[in-house]
Write a protein that holds these residues in place. Sequence first.
Motif, PDB file in Angstrom:
ATOM      1  N   VAL A   2      -8.227  -0.933  58.212  1.00 37.33           N
ATOM      2  CA  VAL A   2      -7.258  -1.021  57.971  1.00 37.33           C
ATOM      3  C   VAL A   2      -6.875  -1.635  57.221  1.00 37.33           C
ATOM      4  CG1 VAL A   2      -5.898  -3.050  59.730  1.00 37.33           C
ATOM      5  CG2 VAL A   2      -7.573  -2.544  60.297  1.00 37.33           C
ATOM      6  N   PHE A   3      -7.239  -2.161  56.142  1.00 37.65           N
ATOM      7  CA  PHE A   3      -6.594  -2.438  55.064  1.00 37.65           C
ATOM      8  C   PHE A   3      -6.011  -1.098  54.617  1.00 37.65           C
ATOM      9  CE2 PHE A   3      -6.402  -3.022  50.250  1.00 37.65           C
ATOM     10  CZ  PHE A   3      -5.276  -4.105  50.388  1.00 37.65           C
ATOM     11  N   PHE A   4      -7.197  -0.423  54.512  1.00 42.91           N
ATOM     12  CA  PHE A   4      -7.146   1.138  53.714  1.00 42.91           C
ATOM     13  C   PHE A   4      -6.280   1.960  54.240  1.00 42.91           C
ATOM     14  CE2 PHE A   4      -8.418   5.580  52.584  1.00 42.91           C
ATOM     15  CZ  PHE A   4      -8.510   5.320  51.297  1.00 42.91           C
ATOM     16  N   VAL A   5      -5.588   2.295  55.903  1.00 42.95           N
ATOM     17  CA  VAL A   5      -4.896   2.881  56.662  1.00 42.95           C
ATOM     18  C   VAL A   5      -4.064   2.220  56.362  1.00 42.95           C
ATOM     19  CG1 VAL A   5      -3.998   2.842  58.654  1.00 42.95           C
ATOM     20  CG2 VAL A   5      -6.791   3.588  58.179  1.00 42.95           C
ATOM     21  N   LEU A   6      -3.791   0.329  56.106  1.00 44.29           N
ATOM     22  CA  LEU A   6      -2.451   0.665  56.056  1.00 44.29           C
ATOM     23  C   LEU A   6      -1.737   0.754  54.448  1.00 44.29           C
ATOM     24  CD1 LEU A   6      -0.369  -1.973  57.384  1.00 44.29           C
ATOM     25  CD2 LEU A   6      -1.808  -3.630  55.738  1.00 44.29           C
ATOM     26  N   ILE A   7      -2.548   0.791  53.732  1.00 40.85           N
ATOM     27  CA  ILE A   7      -2.370   1.204  52.551  1.00 40.85           C
ATOM     28  C   ILE A   7      -1.277   2.633  52.479  1.00 40.85           C
ATOM     29  CG2 ILE A   7      -2.799   1.938  50.070  1.00 40.85           C
ATOM     30  CD1 ILE A   7      -4.752  -0.452  50.017  1.00 40.85           C
ATOM     31  N   ILE A   8      -2.492   3.390  53.528  1.00 36.78           N
ATOM     32  CA  ILE A   8      -0.833   4.652  53.273  1.00 36.78           C
ATOM     33  C   ILE A   8       0.194   4.544  54.086  1.00 36.78           C
ATOM     34  CG2 ILE A   8      -4.152   5.728  52.958  1.00 36.78           C
ATOM     35  CD1 ILE A   8      -3.262   6.672  55.721  1.00 36.78           C
ATOM     36  N   TRP A   9       0.195   4.037  54.968  1.00 31.98           N
ATOM     37  CA  TRP A   9       0.978   3.923  55.558  1.00 31.98           C
ATOM     38  C   TRP A   9       2.083   3.246  54.330  1.00 31.98           C
ATOM     39  CZ3 TRP A   9       3.461   6.300  60.212  1.00 31.98           C
ATOM     40  CH2 TRP A   9       2.322   6.670  60.223  1.00 31.98           C
ATOM     41  N   VAL A  10       2.224   2.225  53.619  1.00 34.19           N
ATOM     42  CA  VAL A  10       3.101   1.711  53.060  1.00 34.19           C
ATOM     43  C   VAL A  10       3.740   2.784  51.804  1.00 34.19           C
ATOM     44  CG1 VAL A  10       3.416  -0.788  50.787  1.00 34.19           C
ATOM     45  CG2 VAL A  10       2.146  -0.726  53.257  1.00 34.19           C
ATOM     46  N   VAL A  11       2.766   3.179  51.275  1.00 36.47           N
ATOM     47  CA  VAL A  11       3.334   4.290  50.669  1.00 36.47           C
ATOM     48  C   VAL A  11       3.796   5.320  51.089  1.00 36.47           C
ATOM     49  CG1 VAL A  11       2.197   6.598  49.074  1.00 36.47           C
ATOM     50  CG2 VAL A  11       0.790   4.552  49.087  1.00 36.47           C
ATOM     51  N   PHE A  12       3.861   5.618  52.306  1.00 31.08           N
ATOM     52  CA  PHE A  12       4.485   7.068  53.201  1.00 31.08           C
ATOM     53  C   PHE A  12       5.868   5.606  53.834  1.00 31.08           C
ATOM     54  CE2 PHE A  12       5.917   8.533  57.161  1.00 31.08           C
ATOM     55  CZ  PHE A  12       6.261  10.108  56.501  1.00 31.08           C
ATOM     56  N   TRP A  13       5.959   4.622  54.099  1.00 36.88           N
ATOM     57  CA  TRP A  13       7.072   4.035  54.491  1.00 36.88           C
ATOM     58  C   TRP A  13       7.489   3.966  52.799  1.00 36.88           C
ATOM     59  CZ3 TRP A  13       8.871  -0.440  52.542  1.00 36.88           C
ATOM     60  CH2 TRP A  13       9.998  -1.137  52.675  1.00 36.88           C
ATOM     61  N   PHE A  14       7.025   3.686  52.293  1.00 31.45           N
ATOM     62  CA  PHE A  14       8.230   3.758  50.522  1.00 31.45           C
ATOM     63  C   PHE A  14       9.226   4.318  49.983  1.00 31.45           C
ATOM     64  CE2 PHE A  14       8.552   3.676  46.064  1.00 31.45           C
ATOM     65  CZ  PHE A  14       8.782   1.878  45.673  1.00 31.45           C
ATOM     66  N   GLU A  15       8.013   6.154  50.558  1.00 27.99           N
ATOM     67  CA  GLU A  15       8.756   7.227  50.240  1.00 27.99           C
ATOM     68  C   GLU A  15      10.303   7.469  51.753  1.00 27.99           C
ATOM     69  OE1 GLU A  15       6.132  10.958  49.025  1.00 27.99           O
ATOM     70  OE2 GLU A  15       4.544   9.713  50.101  1.00 27.99           O
ATOM     71  N   VAL A  16       9.954   7.343  52.336  1.00 27.63           N
ATOM     72  CA  VAL A  16      10.421   7.351  53.287  1.00 27.63           C
ATOM     73  C   VAL A  16      12.003   6.426  52.785  1.00 27.63           C
ATOM     74  CG1 VAL A  16      11.813   7.198  55.574  1.00 27.63           C
ATOM     75  CG2 VAL A  16       9.237   8.398  55.419  1.00 27.63           C
ATOM     76  N   ARG A  17      11.921   4.995  52.902  1.00 30.40           N
ATOM     77  CA  ARG A  17      12.703   4.417  53.000  1.00 30.40           C
ATOM     78  C   ARG A  17      14.258   4.296  51.342  1.00 30.40           C
ATOM     79  NH1 ARG A  17      16.568   1.046  52.531  1.00 30.40           N
ATOM     80  NH2 ARG A  17      16.912  -0.884  52.536  1.00 30.40           N
ATOM     81  N   PHE A  18      12.910   4.128  49.777  1.00 28.41           N
ATOM     82  CA  PHE A  18      13.494   5.068  48.643  1.00 28.41           C
ATOM     83  C   PHE A  18      13.958   5.915  48.814  1.00 28.41           C
ATOM     84  CE2 PHE A  18      11.845   0.693  49.366  1.00 28.41           C
ATOM     85  CZ  PHE A  18      12.654  -0.225  49.093  1.00 28.41           C
ATOM     86  N   GLY A  19      13.998   7.289  49.261  1.00 23.08           N
ATOM     87  CA  GLY A  19      14.146   8.272  48.867  1.00 23.08           C
ATOM     88  C   GLY A  19      13.214   9.152  48.337  1.00 23.08           C
ATOM     89  N   TYR A  20      12.245   8.460  47.939  1.00 19.96           N
ATOM     90  CA  TYR A  20      11.076   8.733  46.877  1.00 19.96           C
ATOM     91  C   TYR A  20       9.724  10.167  47.497  1.00 19.96           C
ATOM     92  CZ  TYR A  20      11.993   5.605  43.347  1.00 19.96           C
ATOM     93  OH  TYR A  20      12.566   4.745  42.983  1.00 19.96           O
TER      94      TYR A  20
END
Length: 243
Positions: free
Chosen positions: A18-36
Motif C-alpha cells: 500500500v505504501f509503495f503504491v501510494l508513493i507512485i500515486w502521490v508523484v502522479f498527483w503532484f505532476e497533474v496538480r502543479f503541471g510538472y
Amino acid sequence: MNNKEHFKFSTGIIAYPVFFVLIIWVVFWFEVRFGYNFSKYGIYPKSFKGLRGVLLSPFIHGDIKHIYHNTVPLFVLSMALFYFYRHIAWRVIFFGILLSGFLTWYIGRPSYHIGASGLIYVLVSFTFFKGVFAKHYRLIALSLMVVFLYGSMIWYTIPIEDGISWEGHLSGLITGLLFAILFRKEIAKPKKYVWEQENYNENDDPFLKHFDEDGNFIEIDTEVEQEQTKVNYIYKEKPKDKK
C-alpha cells in the motif's frame, strides 16, 4: 527454519505494498496538480544522465491509464512476495529495480523509459520460476496462479506495440529468472518424508521389516506379554481416644 515462519501473516504484507503504491500515486498527483512532467527523470539508455532513471523511473508514469494498469498487479504481486518470500522480499524489490533498470539502460532504445512495469515483470518472473524451482506445493500453486493472471504479459517482452518499453519488460523478466536461481536460501522447503532423509536406515523402518530381501512378506509375532501390576492397600485402625 520452520515453514510456518514463512507463511505467517503480518501487517507489513499489506502495509508495504500500500505504501509503495501510494508513493507512485502521490508523484502522479503532484505532476497533474502543479503541471510538472517527470518523464525526463526516466531511464534514457546509453546516457550518463539517464542513469538516474534506474532508481526514479518506477515512480513515474505517463498518464492515468499507465499508472492504473500498473497499480493492481504491483499491489497483488508485492503482497504475495511479502507473504510467501518475506525474508528476501526487500532484496528482490530493491535489487530488482536496480538490475532491471541497468539492463533497460543498456539495451533500450534512445527514449525515456518510465513506469513500474519493469519491477512488475521482475515479480512475475521471480514468483513463477521460484515456485517451480522450490518444489513446495504452496509456492507451485502461487506460480500457477501467476501464470493464470499474468501469463499473457509475456507477449509484451517483444516489440509488438509502439509506445511500450518492451526492453524494460524483458529486463524485468530476465532479472526475475536470475533471482529465482540465485536466492536459494531462506525460502520454504518441501516436506521430506522419513525415507527421504539423509540419516534414513532401512533396517529401522517398521514397514520394511515385514519383507525380506526378495520382497516376500514375513509374519512377525507382535504379541507382547502384559505385565500385571499389583496394588496393595494397607489399612490402619483409627487410634482410640485416650481417656
